[in-house]
Scaffold this active site. Sequence first.
Site, mmCIF file in Angstrom:
data_model
loop_
_atom_site.group_PDB
_atom_site.id
_atom_site.type_symbol
_atom_site.label_atom_id
_atom_site.label_comp_id
_atom_site.label_asym_id
_atom_site.label_seq_id
_atom_site.Cartn_x
_atom_site.Cartn_y
_atom_site.Cartn_z
ATOM 1 N N GLU A 33 0.299 -9.799 -1.403
ATOM 2 C CA GLU A 33 -1.091 -10.239 -1.487
ATOM 3 C C GLU A 33 -1.582 -10.288 -2.943
ATOM 4 O O GLU A 33 -2.387 -11.155 -3.292
ATOM 5 C CB GLU A 33 -1.985 -9.329 -0.641
ATOM 6 N N GLU B 22 2.403 -6.027 7.766
ATOM 7 C CA GLU B 22 1.427 -4.995 8.119
ATOM 8 C C GLU B 22 1.340 -4.688 9.604
ATOM 9 O O GLU B 22 1.119 -3.530 10.002
ATOM 10 C CB GLU B 22 0.034 -5.389 7.602
ATOM 11 N N GLY C 252 0.662 -5.579 0.652
ATOM 12 C CA GLY C 252 -0.281 -5.688 -0.442
ATOM 13 C C GLY C 252 0.334 -6.183 -1.732
ATOM 14 O O GLY C 252 -0.351 -6.778 -2.567
ATOM 15 N N ALA D 6 0.830 -1.203 0.000
ATOM 16 C CA ALA D 6 0.000 0.000 0.000
ATOM 17 C C ALA D 6 0.863 1.251 0.000
ATOM 18 O O ALA D 6 1.973 1.270 0.551
ATOM 19 C CB ALA D 6 -0.922 -0.001 1.214
#
Length: 273
Positions: free
Chosen positions: A127, A147, A124, A79
């Site tokens: 992910e 995270e 992310g 992110a």
Amino acid sequence: MDSTQQGGTHEEQRYGEYVAVRRHGHVVELVLDRPKAMNAVSTAMAASVAEATAALAADRTARVVVLTSSHERAFCVGADLRERNGWSDAELARQRPHARAAYTGVLELPMPTVAAVHGFALGGGYELALSCDLIVADPTAVVGLPEVSVGVIPGGGGTQLLPRRVGAARAAELVFTARRVPAAEALELGMVDLLAAEGQDRAEALALAHRIAANSPVGLRAAKRALRLGHGMDLRSGLEVEDAAWRTVAFSGDRHEGVAAFNDKRTPEWPGE
């Protein structure tokens, strides 16, 4: 979506500023293309990924999708925390559906998907790779879900997808410690599936995708559906999922062509229906 361009010998389409789609026959390459930020997922980039995957999901000519990066030293660093710095709770809440649409868009592509990972694939970014069916990495790859070290949790599917790869206890260790895992250990743990030579992750992923794409597109989609839906079910329920997927293939044009080609000792010409 921006206008179609010709990128080298392959057709290229742009989705916003940060995502490109390149076609290699029946293999489609989805390129994360925000190199100045090491592909950090901003709101705009998330929206572009969601738009591109929605278009690909409806494309019956696409048999395999390969997720790649235009950055030499990173797949995706996760992110965009610079964008989020100073956001109010309301602003973060408004952004959440855009982020989820990006990860879900990759995860729910109906055809097989392969991620080509080098350098950092964190948070992310990892992910997005986890949302693919297979992950090809090179020795420079560093993956992980850090995270909790910045006060959040993996929110792009990581808490659900990683345990399916490495088991619940191992996933807990990786998430709770927020540690970054180098390529060789990631392969050993099952966090990635294949290790390519350095700098060859994209080439290996595309080669793998072309091998997959030689098979029945109807069969590939049905097999993916059975694998995804049946995972975690009891055996009897899983076999019902498999039978339903089998029925979508058994009476298809691909099945007729596949049997005929086998008997004629020729390469199938899949109708894709």
